[in-house]
Design a protein around this motif. Structure first.
Motif, short mmCIF file in Angstrom:
data_model
loop_
_atom_site.label_atom_id
_atom_site.label_comp_id
_atom_site.label_asym_id
_atom_site.label_seq_id
_atom_site.Cartn_x
_atom_site.Cartn_y
_atom_site.Cartn_z
N ASP A 1 0.82 -1.21 0.00
CA ASP A 1 0.00 0.00 0.00
C ASP A 1 0.86 1.26 0.00
N LEU A 2 1.99 1.21 0.70
CA LEU A 2 2.87 2.38 0.75
C LEU A 2 3.53 2.62 -0.60
N ARG A 3 3.91 1.54 -1.27
CA ARG A 3 4.55 1.69 -2.57
C ARG A 3 3.61 2.25 -3.63
N ALA A 4 2.34 2.10 -3.43
CA ALA A 4 1.37 2.67 -4.37
C ALA A 4 1.34 4.19 -4.28
N LYS A 5 1.88 4.74 -3.16
CA LYS A 5 1.79 6.18 -2.92
C LYS A 5 3.14 6.85 -2.68
N SER A 6 4.17 6.07 -2.40
CA SER A 6 5.45 6.68 -2.02
C SER A 6 6.62 5.76 -2.35
N GLN A 7 7.77 6.36 -2.59
CA GLN A 7 9.00 5.61 -2.82
C GLN A 7 9.96 5.72 -1.63
N VAL A 8 9.44 6.05 -0.45
CA VAL A 8 10.27 6.15 0.74
C VAL A 8 10.99 4.82 0.98
N PRO A 9 12.28 4.83 1.31
CA PRO A 9 13.00 3.59 1.58
C PRO A 9 12.36 2.82 2.74
N ILE A 10 12.30 1.50 2.59
CA ILE A 10 11.70 0.63 3.61
C ILE A 10 12.69 -0.47 3.97
N ILE A 11 12.98 -0.60 5.26
CA ILE A 11 13.82 -1.69 5.75
C ILE A 11 12.95 -2.60 6.60
N MET A 12 12.83 -3.86 6.21
CA MET A 12 12.07 -4.83 6.98
C MET A 12 12.92 -5.30 8.16
N LEU A 13 12.35 -5.31 9.33
CA LEU A 13 13.03 -5.77 10.54
C LEU A 13 12.14 -6.82 11.18
N THR A 14 12.53 -8.09 11.07
CA THR A 14 11.60 -9.15 11.44
C THR A 14 12.31 -10.36 12.01
N SER A 15 11.56 -11.14 12.79
CA SER A 15 12.11 -12.37 13.36
C SER A 15 12.08 -13.50 12.35
N SER A 16 11.43 -13.30 11.21
CA SER A 16 11.34 -14.34 10.19
C SER A 16 12.61 -14.37 9.35
N ASP A 17 13.25 -15.55 9.30
CA ASP A 17 14.43 -15.70 8.44
C ASP A 17 14.09 -16.52 7.20
N SER A 18 12.80 -16.57 6.87
CA SER A 18 12.34 -17.31 5.71
C SER A 18 12.78 -16.62 4.42
N GLU A 19 13.39 -17.39 3.51
CA GLU A 19 13.79 -16.83 2.23
C GLU A 19 12.58 -16.35 1.44
N PHE A 20 11.45 -17.05 1.60
CA PHE A 20 10.22 -16.64 0.92
C PHE A 20 9.78 -15.26 1.39
N ASP A 21 9.81 -15.04 2.72
CA ASP A 21 9.39 -13.74 3.27
C ASP A 21 10.32 -12.63 2.79
N GLU A 22 11.61 -12.93 2.74
CA GLU A 22 12.56 -11.92 2.27
C GLU A 22 12.32 -11.60 0.80
N LEU A 23 12.14 -12.66 -0.01
CA LEU A 23 11.90 -12.46 -1.44
C LEU A 23 10.60 -11.69 -1.68
N MET A 24 9.56 -12.06 -0.93
CA MET A 24 8.27 -11.38 -1.08
C MET A 24 8.40 -9.90 -0.71
N SER A 25 9.12 -9.62 0.38
CA SER A 25 9.31 -8.24 0.81
C SER A 25 10.00 -7.41 -0.27
N MET A 26 11.07 -7.98 -0.84
CA MET A 26 11.83 -7.25 -1.85
C MET A 26 11.01 -7.08 -3.13
N ASN A 27 10.24 -8.10 -3.49
CA ASN A 27 9.42 -8.01 -4.70
C ASN A 27 8.32 -6.96 -4.56
#
Length: 221
Positions: free
Chosen positions: A66-92
């Protein structure tokens, strides 16, 4: 002063993170409810968002989308999940970086500084001049007086980082993160080699003692 917005549902972790960021001179705000997070971020107008993945009633994925639809502000995910899927999904979806908990504060700060520099660089001029030295970022050429020399990729990145932040000490860790996007698994001697090569390149255009070493702290120009 850069502005950061933190989205973290764990109150103790949120307080700790805000304390760490504010000690570094950042102006911070945080969400305490998560039903209108995107609106709060847009209203605050931060330079970077630190975003947890798992949140009550929503998810970091939804907020990134939702944020990317309105802004290009840099986003850093900080999470307890070390799942490669979650990381890939976040970056995509548009996140700029992904840091897992428990996090090393120094690493997180280096990642924040890195994305802020990248953002500033996109809006910055293609040339930087400081103390008689001109760096052409587009051509990778440094000039002093009538002499010019082509720099290697790493020499260019190091010199650009130092000149963009002139009169400020830049730590070895920050430089390594800029060069290799991480300071992990990088031999410390590799950075020393690159620093020495840069010094020799500057000497070839007649510039000596431009890059100053502050032992135990880092470098500055």
């Amino acid at each position: 002063m850069p502005k950061l917005f933190v989205v973290e549902d764990d109150a103790s972790l949120r307080t700790e993170l805000l304390h760490v960021l504010e000690l570094q001179g950042y102006q911070c705000a945080a969400a305490v409810r998560f039903d209108r997070t995107v609106d709060e971020i847009l209203e605050y107008g931060p330079d970077c968002v630190v975003l947890d993945l798992k949140l009550p009633g929503t998810s970091g994925f939804d907020i990134v989308r939702d944020l990317r639809a309105k802004s290009q502000v840099p986003i850093i995910m900080l999470t307890s999940s070390d799942s490669e899927f979650d990381e890939l999904m976040s970056m995509n979806l548009g996140a700029d970086d992904y840091v897992t908990k428990p996090y090393n504060p120094a690493i997180l700060l280096a990642r924040i500084q890195s994305v802020l520099r990248r953002t500033q660089r996109h809006a910055a001029p293609s040339r930087i001049t400081h103390k008689g030295l001109t760096l052409d970022l587009a051509k990778g050429v440094v000039t002093a007086g009538d002499l010019s020399i082509d720099l290697t990729r790493n020499e260019l990145k190091i010199l650009a980082l130092l000149m963009e932040n002139h009169d400020t000490i830049i730590s070895r860790q920050e430089i390594m993160n800029e060069l290799w996007q991480s300071d992990e698994f990088v031999d410390d001697n590799t950075l020393t080699v690159n620093i020495n090569r840069l010094r020799k390149s500057l000497e070839r255009v007649g510039v000596t003692d431009y890059l100053v070493t502050r032992r135990g702290q880092g470098y500055l120009v």
